[in-house]
Design a protein around this motif. Structure first.
Motif, PDB file in Angstrom:
ATOM      1  N   GLY A 295       0.854  -1.326  -0.203  1.00  0.00           N
ATOM      2  CA  GLY A 295      -0.072   0.072   0.014  1.00  0.00           C
ATOM      3  C   GLY A 295       1.026   0.840  -0.360  1.00  0.00           C
ATOM      4  N   SER A 296       2.315   1.377   0.010  1.00  0.00           N
ATOM      5  CA  SER A 296       2.767   2.335   0.024  1.00  0.00           C
ATOM      6  C   SER A 296       2.283   3.285  -1.779  1.00  0.00           C
ATOM      7  N   GLY A 297       2.453   2.194  -2.507  1.00  0.00           N
ATOM      8  CA  GLY A 297       2.230   3.043  -3.579  1.00  0.00           C
ATOM      9  C   GLY A 297       3.093   2.837  -4.410  1.00  0.00           C
ATOM     10  N   LYS A 298       4.220   1.643  -4.388  1.00  0.00           N
ATOM     11  CA  LYS A 298       5.331   1.484  -5.246  1.00  0.00           C
ATOM     12  C   LYS A 298       5.085   1.247  -6.443  1.00  0.00           C
ATOM     13  N   THR A 299       4.441  -0.021  -6.745  1.00  0.00           N
ATOM     14  CA  THR A 299       3.042   0.176  -8.629  1.00  0.00           C
ATOM     15  C   THR A 299       2.370   0.793  -9.091  1.00  0.00           C
ATOM     16  N   THR A 300       1.771   2.171  -7.981  1.00  0.00           N
ATOM     17  CA  THR A 300       2.070   3.455  -9.084  1.00  0.00           C
ATOM     18  C   THR A 300       3.349   3.940  -9.642  1.00  0.00           C
ATOM     19  N   VAL A 301       4.319   4.223  -8.824  1.00  0.00           N
ATOM     20  CA  VAL A 301       5.723   4.914  -8.912  1.00  0.00           C
ATOM     21  C   VAL A 301       5.745   4.002 -10.253  1.00  0.00           C
ATOM     22  N   SER A 302       5.838   2.346  -9.508  1.00  0.00           N
ATOM     23  CA  SER A 302       6.123   1.560 -10.774  1.00  0.00           C
ATOM     24  C   SER A 302       5.641   2.281 -12.642  1.00  0.00           C
ATOM     25  N   ARG A 303       3.718   2.115 -12.674  1.00  0.00           N
ATOM     26  CA  ARG A 303       3.034   2.077 -13.259  1.00  0.00           C
ATOM     27  C   ARG A 303       3.358   3.515 -13.747  1.00  0.00           C
ATOM     28  N   ALA A 304       3.882   4.445 -13.550  1.00  0.00           N
ATOM     29  CA  ALA A 304       4.006   6.053 -13.927  1.00  0.00           C
ATOM     30  C   ALA A 304       5.474   6.004 -15.182  1.00  0.00           C
ATOM     31  N   MET A 305       6.535   5.557 -13.752  1.00  0.00           N
ATOM     32  CA  MET A 305       7.359   5.369 -15.378  1.00  0.00           C
ATOM     33  C   MET A 305       7.156   4.574 -16.027  1.00  0.00           C
ATOM     34  N   PHE A 306       6.999   3.558 -16.167  1.00  0.00           N
ATOM     35  CA  PHE A 306       6.169   2.265 -16.806  1.00  0.00           C
ATOM     36  C   PHE A 306       5.499   3.560 -18.515  1.00  0.00           C
ATOM     37  N   GLU A 307       4.534   4.677 -17.942  1.00  0.00           N
ATOM     38  CA  GLU A 307       3.915   4.805 -18.971  1.00  0.00           C
ATOM     39  C   GLU A 307       4.803   6.211 -19.437  1.00  0.00           C
ATOM     40  N   ALA A 308       5.209   6.856 -18.618  1.00  0.00           N
ATOM     41  CA  ALA A 308       6.728   8.194 -19.189  1.00  0.00           C
ATOM     42  C   ALA A 308       7.880   7.399 -19.563  1.00  0.00           C
ATOM     43  N   LEU A 309       7.830   6.415 -19.637  1.00  0.00           N
ATOM     44  CA  LEU A 309       8.896   5.613 -20.407  1.00  0.00           C
ATOM     45  C   LEU A 309       8.130   5.030 -21.864  1.00  0.00           C
ATOM     46  N   ASP A 310       7.310   5.475 -22.575  1.00  0.00           N
ATOM     47  CA  ASP A 310       6.317   4.515 -23.391  1.00  0.00           C
ATOM     48  C   ASP A 310       7.247   4.527 -24.960  1.00  0.00           C
ATOM     49  N   GLY A 311       7.441   3.944 -25.061  1.00  0.00           N
ATOM     50  CA  GLY A 311       8.334   3.751 -26.887  1.00  0.00           C
ATOM     51  C   GLY A 311       9.579   3.523 -26.526  1.00  0.00           C
ATOM     52  N   HIS A 312      10.066   3.005 -25.347  1.00  0.00           N
ATOM     53  CA  HIS A 312      11.296   2.135 -24.850  1.00  0.00           C
ATOM     54  C   HIS A 312      10.752   0.879 -25.079  1.00  0.00           C
ATOM     55  N   SER A 313      12.129  -0.148 -24.954  1.00  0.00           N
ATOM     56  CA  SER A 313      11.740  -1.217 -24.959  1.00  0.00           C
ATOM     57  C   SER A 313      11.953  -1.821 -22.949  1.00  0.00           C
ATOM     58  N   LEU A 314      10.308  -1.597 -23.250  1.00  0.00           N
ATOM     59  CA  LEU A 314      10.266  -1.946 -21.436  1.00  0.00           C
ATOM     60  C   LEU A 314       9.423  -3.276 -20.473  1.00  0.00           C
ATOM     61  N   LEU A 315       9.407  -3.913 -19.535  1.00  0.00           N
ATOM     62  CA  LEU A 315       8.803  -4.833 -19.178  1.00  0.00           C
ATOM     63  C   LEU A 315       8.551  -4.670 -17.255  1.00  0.00           C
ATOM     64  N   MET A 316       7.630  -4.987 -17.315  1.00  0.00           N
ATOM     65  CA  MET A 316       7.370  -4.953 -15.682  1.00  0.00           C
ATOM     66  C   MET A 316       7.384  -7.064 -15.194  1.00  0.00           C
ATOM     67  N   VAL A 317       8.371  -6.870 -14.225  1.00  0.00           N
ATOM     68  CA  VAL A 317       8.125  -8.103 -13.616  1.00  0.00           C
ATOM     69  C   VAL A 317       7.301  -7.859 -12.106  1.00  0.00           C
ATOM     70  N   GLU A 318       6.495  -8.472 -11.438  1.00  0.00           N
ATOM     71  CA  GLU A 318       6.051  -8.630  -9.804  1.00  0.00           C
ATOM     72  C   GLU A 318       6.324  -9.688  -9.508  1.00  0.00           C
ATOM     73  N   GLU A 319       7.214  -9.422  -8.389  1.00  0.00           N
ATOM     74  CA  GLU A 319       7.300  -9.955  -7.265  1.00  0.00           C
ATOM     75  C   GLU A 319       6.142 -10.588  -6.619  1.00  0.00           C
ATOM     76  N   ASP A 320       5.387 -10.660  -6.436  1.00  0.00           N
ATOM     77  CA  ASP A 320       4.068 -11.502  -6.296  1.00  0.00           C
ATOM     78  C   ASP A 320       3.794 -12.450  -7.306  1.00  0.00           C
ATOM     79  N   SER A 321       4.134 -12.293  -8.845  1.00  0.00           N
ATOM     80  CA  SER A 321       4.300 -13.545  -8.980  1.00  0.00           C
ATOM     81  C   SER A 321       4.967 -15.179  -8.781  1.00  0.00           C
ATOM     82  N   TYR A 322       5.675 -14.268  -7.708  1.00  0.00           N
ATOM     83  CA  TYR A 322       7.332 -15.448  -7.615  1.00  0.00           C
ATOM     84  C   TYR A 322       6.651 -15.618  -6.331  1.00  0.00           C
ATOM     85  N   TYR A 323       5.402 -16.017  -5.664  1.00  0.00           N
ATOM     86  CA  TYR A 323       4.803 -16.262  -4.414  1.00  0.00           C
ATOM     87  C   TYR A 323       4.709 -17.980  -4.538  1.00  0.00           C
ATOM     88  N   LYS A 324       5.141 -18.770  -3.550  1.00  0.00           N
ATOM     89  CA  LYS A 324       5.653 -20.131  -3.569  1.00  0.00           C
ATOM     90  C   LYS A 324       3.624 -21.146  -4.205  1.00  0.00           C
TER      91      LYS A 324
END
Length: 220
Positions: A20-49
């Motif tokens: 709830g800190s806003g880390k996802t919001t920050v990540s998405r804002a960076m992702f959107e601001a860098l539109d046009g570059h070659s980008l990938l988002m990797v969420e740690e939550d995907s790696y729950y056991k």
């Protein structure tokens, strides 16, 4: 993958902070601001056991804010593959079933990889792969309110279950494992996605790194 790309190491940016800190919001804002570059988002939550061997009552009780909840070895393996310009099969986590889904997502390597999650700065093996490390720092009360809203609206949780989980595991684990990783951060962002100045500075820095990489490739 071209010979030039093989010589240019992808950039890995780690973004962490409490739930709830806003880390996802920050990540998405960076992702959107860098539109046009070659980008990938990797969420740690995907790696729950995977927990499909456990009954549902045991899955619900699991401590999802402890480092042991994550398959960090798999995360490291797949980040190393991306750094070598290899495609990965990123796992998918099912929040309703509290276990890993049978599905995977094929992710192609990109110039910039944003790795986002509560404990991405906890393991030195993961930190060592990162070019920029960011800690999003937000007050406990604000994080709790955001978590209540998210978990009730997006994950079908009851108010009672959210508060119980927060007080029993989320908050204690934050102070034990997450907040201490602030000392490893290159940049601390107060108030998460509301801090547009910090996001602008981060985007400018990433663009500089991308430009330097491209100049190196052109010279080669």
């Amino acid at each position: 993958m071209s010979e030039n790309n093989a010589k240019r190491r992808p950039i890995i940016i780690g973004v962490t902070g409490g739930s709830g800190s806003g880390k996802t919001t920050v990540s998405r804002a960076m992702f959107e601001a860098l539109d046009g570059h070659s980008l990938l988002m990797v969420e740690e939550d995907s790696y729950y056991k995977n927990q499909d061997h456990l009954p549902m009552e045991e899955r619900v009780k699991a401590n999802y804010d402890h480092p042991d909840a994550f398959d960090t070895d798999l995360l490291i393996e797949q980040l190393q593959d991306l750094l070598e310009w290899k495609t990965i099969e990123k796992p998918v986590y099912d929040y309703v079933e509290h276990t890993r889904s049978q599905q995977v997502v094929l992710e192609e390597p990109r110039e910039v990889i944003i790795v986002e999650g509560i404990l991405v700065l906890n393991d030195p093996r993961v930190r060592d792969l990162m070019d920029i490390k960011i800690f999003v720092d937000t007050d406990d009360d604000i994080r709790l309110l955001r978590r209540i809203q998210r978990d009730m609206e997006e994950r079908g949780r009851s108010l009672e279950s959210v508060i119980t989980q927060y007080t029993s595991t989320v908050k204690p684990m934050y102070h034990q494992f997450i907040e201490p990783t602030k000392r490893y951060a290159d940049i601390i962002v107060p108030e998460g996605g509301e801090n547009q100045v910090a996001i602008d500075i981060l985007v400018t820095k990433v663009r500089d790194i991308i430009r330097n990489n491209q100049e190196f490739t052109n010279e080669d």
